[in-house]
Design an enzyme around this catalytic site. Structure first.
Site, PDB file in Angstrom:
ATOM      1  N   HIS B  62       0.567  -1.208  -0.032  1.00 22.74           N
ATOM      2  CA  HIS B  62      -0.042   0.414  -0.318  1.00 22.74           C
ATOM      3  C   HIS B  62       0.872   1.256   0.254  1.00 22.74           C
ATOM      4  O   HIS B  62       1.310   1.346   0.689  1.00 22.74           O
ATOM      5  CB  HIS B  62      -1.017   0.305   1.300  1.00 22.74           C
ATOM      6  CG  HIS B  62      -1.578  -1.090   1.451  1.00 22.74           C
ATOM      7  ND1 HIS B  62      -3.186  -1.325   0.773  1.00 22.74           N
ATOM      8  CD2 HIS B  62      -1.601  -2.651   1.305  1.00 22.74           C
ATOM      9  CE1 HIS B  62      -3.325  -2.280   0.970  1.00 22.74           C
ATOM     10  NE2 HIS B  62      -2.808  -2.922   1.823  1.00 22.74           N
ATOM     11  N   ASN B  94      -5.984   1.189  -3.091  1.00 22.68           N
ATOM     12  CA  ASN B  94      -6.989   1.369  -1.823  1.00 22.68           C
ATOM     13  C   ASN B  94      -5.956   2.907  -1.958  1.00 22.68           C
ATOM     14  O   ASN B  94      -5.975   3.363  -1.048  1.00 22.68           O
ATOM     15  CB  ASN B  94      -7.351   0.425  -0.313  1.00 22.68           C
ATOM     16  CG  ASN B  94      -5.863   0.334  -0.075  1.00 22.68           C
ATOM     17  OD1 ASN B  94      -4.834   0.161  -0.254  1.00 22.68           O
ATOM     18  ND2 ASN B  94      -6.241  -0.048   1.114  1.00 22.68           N
ATOM     19  N   ASP B 152      -9.329  -5.624  -2.252  1.00 25.51           N
ATOM     20  CA  ASP B 152      -8.417  -5.734  -1.226  1.00 25.51           C
ATOM     21  C   ASP B 152      -9.208  -5.434   0.490  1.00 25.51           C
ATOM     22  O   ASP B 152     -10.032  -6.150   1.039  1.00 25.51           O
ATOM     23  CB  ASP B 152      -7.172  -4.555  -0.869  1.00 25.51           C
ATOM     24  CG  ASP B 152      -6.516  -4.684   0.465  1.00 25.51           C
ATOM     25  OD1 ASP B 152      -6.079  -6.128   0.161  1.00 25.51           O
ATOM     26  OD2 ASP B 152      -5.568  -4.382   0.410  1.00 25.51           O
ATOM     27  N   HIS B 179      -8.925 -10.148   0.070  1.00 26.33           N
ATOM     28  CA  HIS B 179      -8.962 -10.222   1.036  1.00 26.33           C
ATOM     29  C   HIS B 179      -9.356 -11.225   1.654  1.00 26.33           C
ATOM     30  O   HIS B 179     -10.859 -11.007   1.103  1.00 26.33           O
ATOM     31  CB  HIS B 179      -8.234  -9.173   1.774  1.00 26.33           C
ATOM     32  CG  HIS B 179      -8.895  -8.576   2.448  1.00 26.33           C
ATOM     33  ND1 HIS B 179      -8.062  -8.362   3.449  1.00 26.33           N
ATOM     34  CD2 HIS B 179      -9.562  -8.468   3.850  1.00 26.33           C
ATOM     35  CE1 HIS B 179      -8.286  -7.663   4.810  1.00 26.33           C
ATOM     36  NE2 HIS B 179      -9.035  -8.192   4.748  1.00 26.33           N
ATOM     37  N   ASP B 305       2.325  -7.042   2.170  1.00 24.82           N
ATOM     38  CA  ASP B 305       1.132  -6.275   3.316  1.00 24.82           C
ATOM     39  C   ASP B 305       1.451  -4.824   3.506  1.00 24.82           C
ATOM     40  O   ASP B 305       1.190  -4.351   4.521  1.00 24.82           O
ATOM     41  CB  ASP B 305       0.471  -6.661   4.148  1.00 24.82           C
ATOM     42  CG  ASP B 305      -1.052  -6.428   4.173  1.00 24.82           C
ATOM     43  OD1 ASP B 305      -1.071  -5.038   3.436  1.00 24.82           O
ATOM     44  OD2 ASP B 305      -1.841  -6.490   4.843  1.00 24.82           O
TER      45      ASP B 305
END
Lengths: 306, 430
Positions: B62, B94, B152, B179, B305
């Site tokens: 991310h 995201n 996600d 996810h 992650d």
């Protein structure tokens, strides 16, 4: 002799001796509340801040009275009148209060662990007045005080805790303290309200109230959070009351002389029948009265005056 | 630019495992073998005693740009990547706005190019705004450069929408990443549901919240024939179901994160917000199952992650603090610990960090084959060091591994034949 700790956050890390010390200290303050002039100078010059992020009348009032009867200066600080609405973090709020030389911060918060998070960040003493579903140590201590004042010993004492144990900080604190003192703790409620792993805390799990009450010395009712009905924890209040409500008939299943407790506020006719709440076996109002004395004892010990 | 990496222990899973030289010319691997001659003008990198590996490939990061640049940017994120030996990263959608259209994808690719650190491949959203309702323009996302699709942290709850996404994705041969979390079962939860959550009074997330979605996704993959990639699996149940799905020949791949094979829910005690991530840290039995899944090949990939958050966000009450930890700069030593523990061979560890992830998303990466992009991580496997978040290249410091003494350190990272990271002399002793 004191508690030798900065904060009172949880009953898991109090020893049986610590608990006894608190209860004995409360004994000496119980008498103060019965006097014509209900005040002693023990905390004169100390500042106690009640930092309440959740609405509470009885716990806040109890702490306020306790502090005032010890001659401390008391400030009540609640979110509606504070800068919390402006987005300030818990830690920043607390540091501001600390900068005003608060000696003791009494915290009520909806998040489990908030008191511990706060205690790590400030030098003031922090007393947990309820954090989420986690603990409400002073409530459990006043419950213990009330049991003890009925001349009941803790070793082998059979205590049934009835209701929504999963979401109850009162239940957790009592479980931690009572098991430490050698009591036999039973928790009872529908499985939706009993955590799957609670047996590992050394309690016995019941789903039938009548069975759980047989032979009990103490019946500790929990408040049913009526707003949880929509959360699939129970079908209707009617059904809950029928299966898990404490009636006069059910009290007869317990040991003769058993006492009925409730942390309040009570839902009459839901978890407790009105005649039971008002019966001789009910010690609900004793709990409230004892709460002030116990909190006086705790404030006294935490202030270092002890 | 010509580089000759001399005398290192080269591991290119399935191809090379021994002392060799690696010659890099024009951004690609041009030779791997013993005693290669340095061409005129070549820069020689001495790698004796070190491992020479294909640069690592992280399928799950991310980078917060666009939208949350105070946590991380593509520049700082890719800098953290190469410091951890990762030469290719796949960025989750995201962001704000969500990467659900080619404009956001193109923006991310441009920022990565300008930063000039690691290769970045965006992962596009499955649904518009990741709201789980209407499909995003998956074909356009693919054409713009997305290598997979995922919603996600906001998993598609509507199973029909998920079925359609899997079907539609087949037209573009793009893997669907999920996810796995049933948002109803996990609602309000902030740690694993178990004894520790019971003691701490924290709302729990049961293993079943993950397991039921793994089961659903495997069923839908079987129905649709889609390529399914399961992000960060954390439970014994997930491992069991993936193992069974693979045995039946389904096109399912799975990743696990270093924290899920290293830590348990016990770390949450004290309301430690660096132990708050989603999926949550589970029990020792789950950790053992994840390790077994890595060992027997059920879990193909190790992904981080990497989820940066600002310090003040993690200083909040446990229930309020955001989920996630940074991972790019600690993944290597935590993975090498599995080698020391006998869970993985060194070659298998390299496979899970580099070769297998590239294969799962069909990326031109993860190998030192002749003609492959010259993406290389040079690693000192015996270097012991203390994790010091203050030295992270990432903008954020949210790691539960601060102060840990770990073994194995990236000393040089090469991307497309260019040295993009060299460990400071001052840091070697740290």
């Amino acid at each position: 002799m004191g508690l030798k700790r900065k904060d009172l956050l949880s009953l898991t890390n109090l020893s049986a001796d610590d608990i006894t010390l608190i209860l004995e200290t409360a004994d000496s303050f119980k008498e103060v509340s019965g006097r014509e002039i209900k005040k002693v100078p023990a905390l004169r010059g100390k500042t106690v801040v009640n930092l309440f992020f959740e609405p509470s009348t009885r716990t806040r009032t109890s702490f306020e009275l306790a502090a005032k009867r010890l001659s401390a200066d008391v400030i009540n600080f609640s979110p509606s009148s504070s800068s919390v609405v402006k987005g300030e973090t818990l830690l920043d709020t607390a540091r501001n209060i600390e900068a005003m030389q608060a000696d003791i911060i009494v915290l009520r918060h909806s998040s489990a662990g908030a008191a511990e998070t706060l205690a790590r960040g400030v030098k003031s003493s922090v007393i947990n007045a309820g954090d989420g579903w986690h603990e409400h140590p002073t409530q459990a201590l006043l419950d213990l005080y009330t049991i003890r004042s009925r001349r009941m010993g803790f070793a082998g004492l059979r205590v049934a805790i009835v209701g929504d144990v999963a979401h109850s900080r009162v239940a957790r604190s009592n479980i931690f303290a009572l098991t430490k003192l050698g009591a036999e703790v039973r928790v009872v409620g529908p499985p939706t309200m009993i955590p799957l792993q609670i047996g590992q805390l050394g309690v016995q799990v019941y789903h039938n109230l009548d069975e759980a009450l047989r032979g009990a010395h103490v019946i500790m009712m929990l408040r049913l959070q009526l707003e949880r009905q929509g959360r699939a924890l129970f079908p209707t209040i009617r059904e809950y009351a029928r299966h898990y409500g404490l009636t006069g008939e059910r009290v007869k299943l317990a040991e003769p002389g058993a006492i009925v407790m409730h942390p309040g506020p009570i839902n009459r006719g839901v978890e407790i029948a009105p005649d039971v709440a008002d019966s001789l076996s009910s010690v609900i109002l004793d709990q409230v009265a004892n709460g002030v004395a116990v909190r006086m004892g705790i404030l006294y010990l935490m202030s270092g005056a002890g | 630019m010509t580089l000759l990496i001399q005398g290192g222990h080269v591991i290119d899973p399935g191809r090379v495992n021994g002392v060799a030289d690696v010659l890099i010319e024009n951004g690609t691997i041009s030779a791997v073998g013993p005693a290669l001659k340095a061409p005129a003008g070549a820069t020689v990198i001495q790698a004796r005693g070190q491992l020479v590996l294909p640069g690592f490939v992280d399928l799950h990061v991310h980078f917060r740009e666009p939208g949350f640049e105070y946590k991380e940017t593509i520049e700082s994120g890719t800098a953290a990547a190469v410091a951890g030996g990762f030469t290719t990263v796949c960025a989750m959608p995201n962001t704000n706005p969500v990467n659900d259209n080619q404009a956001v994808t193109e923006f991310m690719l441009e920022r990565a190019k300008a930063a000039g650190n690691a290769h970045l491949y965006p992962i596009g959203a499955i649904t518009k705004k990741s709201e789980g309702k209407e499909l995003a323009e998956i074909g356009d996302l693919r054409r713009a450069g997305c290598v997979a699709i995922s919603d996600d942290g906001k998993p598609v709850m509507n199973s029909l929408v998920m079925r359609r996404a899997m079907e539609y994705a087949r037209a573009f041969d793009v893997p669907v990443v999920d996810h796995c979390e049933d948002l109803h079962l996990s609602e309000g939860g902030c740690m694993n549901e178990g004894l520790v959550s019971t003691e701490l009074g924290l709302p729990g997330i049961p293993s079943a919240a993950e397991d039921v979605m793994v089961a659903r996704n495997v069923s839908l993959a079987e129905l649709t024939g889609a390529r399914l990639h399961l992000a960060h699996i954390s439970t014994a149940g997930s491992v069991r179901m993936v193992r069974e799905a693979k045995a039946r020949g389904l096109k399912v791949t799975a990743e696990a994160c270093p924290h899920h094979f290293t830590l348990t829910e016990e770390l949450t005690r004290g309301y430690n917000t660096h132990a708050k991530m989603n999926p949550p840290l589970r029990t020792m039995q789950d950790v053992q199952a994840i390790k077994e899944g890595l060992r027997d090949g059920t879990i193909d990939v190790i992904a981080t992650d990497h989820a940066p958050h600002a310090t003040q966000e993690k200083q909040q009450e446990f229930t309020e603090a955001p989920f996630g930890i940074v991972g790019l700069e600690t993944a290597l030593p935590l993975t090498l610990a599995l080698v020391d523990d006998g869970v993985l061979t060194l070659e298998a560890a390299v496979d899970k960090l580099a070769t297998a992830p590239a294969k799962a998303f069909s990326l031109n990466a993860g190998t030192l084959a002749i003609g492959a992009p010259a993406d290389v991580a040079i690693v000192d496997p015996n270097s012991e060091w203390h994790v010091d978040p203050a030295r992270f290249r990432s903008k954020s410091r949210n790691t539960p591994f601060a102060g840990w003494k770990v073994k194995g350190r990236v000393t040089t990272t090469i991307v497309s034949g260019r040295v993009v990271f060299e460990l400071d002399r001052s840091e070697r002793q740290a």
